[in-house]
Design a protein around this motif. Structure first.
Motif, PDB file in Angstrom:
ATOM      1  N   ILE A  37       0.813  -1.296  -0.044  1.00 38.09           N
ATOM      2  CA  ILE A  37      -0.178  -0.068  -0.017  1.00 38.09           C
ATOM      3  C   ILE A  37       0.655   1.141  -0.021  1.00 38.09           C
ATOM      4  O   ILE A  37       1.903   1.437   0.813  1.00 38.09           O
ATOM      5  N   SER A  38       0.654   2.107  -0.923  1.00 40.25           N
ATOM      6  CA  SER A  38       1.228   3.629  -0.710  1.00 40.25           C
ATOM      7  C   SER A  38      -0.052   4.462  -0.676  1.00 40.25           C
ATOM      8  O   SER A  38      -0.835   4.578  -1.371  1.00 40.25           O
ATOM      9  N   VAL A  39       0.198   5.808   0.178  1.00 38.25           N
ATOM     10  CA  VAL A  39      -0.728   6.766   0.260  1.00 38.25           C
ATOM     11  C   VAL A  39       0.128   7.898  -0.002  1.00 38.25           C
ATOM     12  O   VAL A  39       1.151   8.098   0.717  1.00 38.25           O
ATOM     13  N   LEU A  64      -6.227  -4.907   7.356  1.00 32.20           N
ATOM     14  CA  LEU A  64      -5.008  -5.047   6.660  1.00 32.20           C
ATOM     15  C   LEU A  64      -4.122  -4.685   7.738  1.00 32.20           C
ATOM     16  O   LEU A  64      -3.984  -3.732   8.381  1.00 32.20           O
ATOM     17  N   LEU A  65      -3.165  -5.701   7.832  1.00 30.79           N
ATOM     18  CA  LEU A  65      -1.868  -5.611   8.837  1.00 30.79           C
ATOM     19  C   LEU A  65      -0.983  -4.940   8.156  1.00 30.79           C
ATOM     20  O   LEU A  65      -0.403  -6.008   7.343  1.00 30.79           O
ATOM     21  N   ASP A  69       7.051  -0.866   5.850  1.00 29.38           N
ATOM     22  CA  ASP A  69       7.297  -0.293   4.576  1.00 29.38           C
ATOM     23  C   ASP A  69       6.318  -0.485   3.443  1.00 29.38           C
ATOM     24  O   ASP A  69       6.584  -0.457   2.273  1.00 29.38           O
ATOM     25  N   GLY A  70       4.896  -0.709   4.005  1.00 29.44           N
ATOM     26  CA  GLY A  70       3.865  -0.654   3.141  1.00 29.44           C
ATOM     27  C   GLY A  70       3.271  -1.967   2.836  1.00 29.44           C
ATOM     28  O   GLY A  70       2.125  -1.987   2.369  1.00 29.44           O
ATOM     29  N   VAL A 141      -2.318  -7.709  -4.434  1.00 33.59           N
ATOM     30  CA  VAL A 141      -2.883  -6.706  -4.919  1.00 33.59           C
ATOM     31  C   VAL A 141      -2.176  -5.375  -4.403  1.00 33.59           C
ATOM     32  O   VAL A 141      -2.105  -5.108  -3.002  1.00 33.59           O
ATOM     33  N   ASP A 142      -1.614  -4.801  -5.203  1.00 29.43           N
ATOM     34  CA  ASP A 142      -1.042  -3.248  -4.693  1.00 29.43           C
ATOM     35  C   ASP A 142      -1.949  -2.433  -4.653  1.00 29.43           C
ATOM     36  O   ASP A 142      -2.792  -2.086  -5.653  1.00 29.43           O
ATOM     37  N   ILE A 143      -2.024  -1.530  -3.712  1.00 30.40           N
ATOM     38  CA  ILE A 143      -2.961  -0.794  -3.642  1.00 30.40           C
ATOM     39  C   ILE A 143      -2.202   0.902  -3.505  1.00 30.40           C
ATOM     40  O   ILE A 143      -1.348   0.956  -2.824  1.00 30.40           O
ATOM     41  N   THR A 144      -2.414   1.647  -4.457  1.00 24.41           N
ATOM     42  CA  THR A 144      -1.916   3.017  -4.392  1.00 24.41           C
ATOM     43  C   THR A 144      -3.056   3.951  -4.516  1.00 24.41           C
ATOM     44  O   THR A 144      -3.970   4.233  -5.390  1.00 24.41           O
TER      45      THR A 144
END
Length: 146
Positions: A37-39, A64-65, A69-70, A141-144
């Motif tokens: 995950i990146s915010v 989500l744990l 490092d995301g 699944v990467d979440i941007t």
């Protein structure tokens, strides 16, 4: 010989209880879900908490744990079973503390952290522009979030 039968009966009874008393997730089948995950281009860290809200009512919603490092792993249920049920989920973000960008709110909320304006749509599932889908099998699944 009678002592052996009694001991055998006691052991069998204890084994039945041990096997029957194990805890298991009482819900739909869960599938591994992980990713990054990146915010605002960075790991959420301690400034944000990211949730997945199920699009289908009654679907258990995973937590989500998220590591420093995301990278994240989805956990479902009060026992923290690994994975998430198959289906679609909206991504929701909650501010946990103020950041360098001035995320600290004011007014009647008494200074509760608020999302920066560019993330305001992520405050609720109804307005979140990001949806992910968990399918059968293993999911990465990467979440941007902009």
């Amino acid at each position: 010989m009678t002592h052996c039968r009694v001991a055998f009966g006691v052991v069998c009874t204890l084994l039945m209880f041990a096997v029957g008393c194990g805890s298991s997730f009482d819900g739909p089948k869960l599938y591994p879900l992980s990713g990054k995950i990146s915010v605002n281009g960075q790991a959420p860290g301690e400034q944000f908490r990211v949730y997945l809200i199920a699009s289908t009512p009654g679907t258990p919603e995973p937590q989500l744990l998220v590591k420093e490092d995301g990278t994240y792993e989805a956990l479902t249920g009060t026992e923290g079973w690994t994975g998430a049920a198959a289906g679609k989920y909206k991504v929701v973000v909650e501010a946990l503390r103020s950041g360098e960008g001035g995320y600290q709110g004011g007014g009647a909320a008494g200074g509760q952290p608020t999302l920066p304006p560019e993330l305001a749509a992520y405050a609720a599932a109804e307005t979140s522009p990001t949806e992910i889908e968990v399918t059968t099998g293993s999911n990465t699944v990467d979440i941007t979030i902009p």
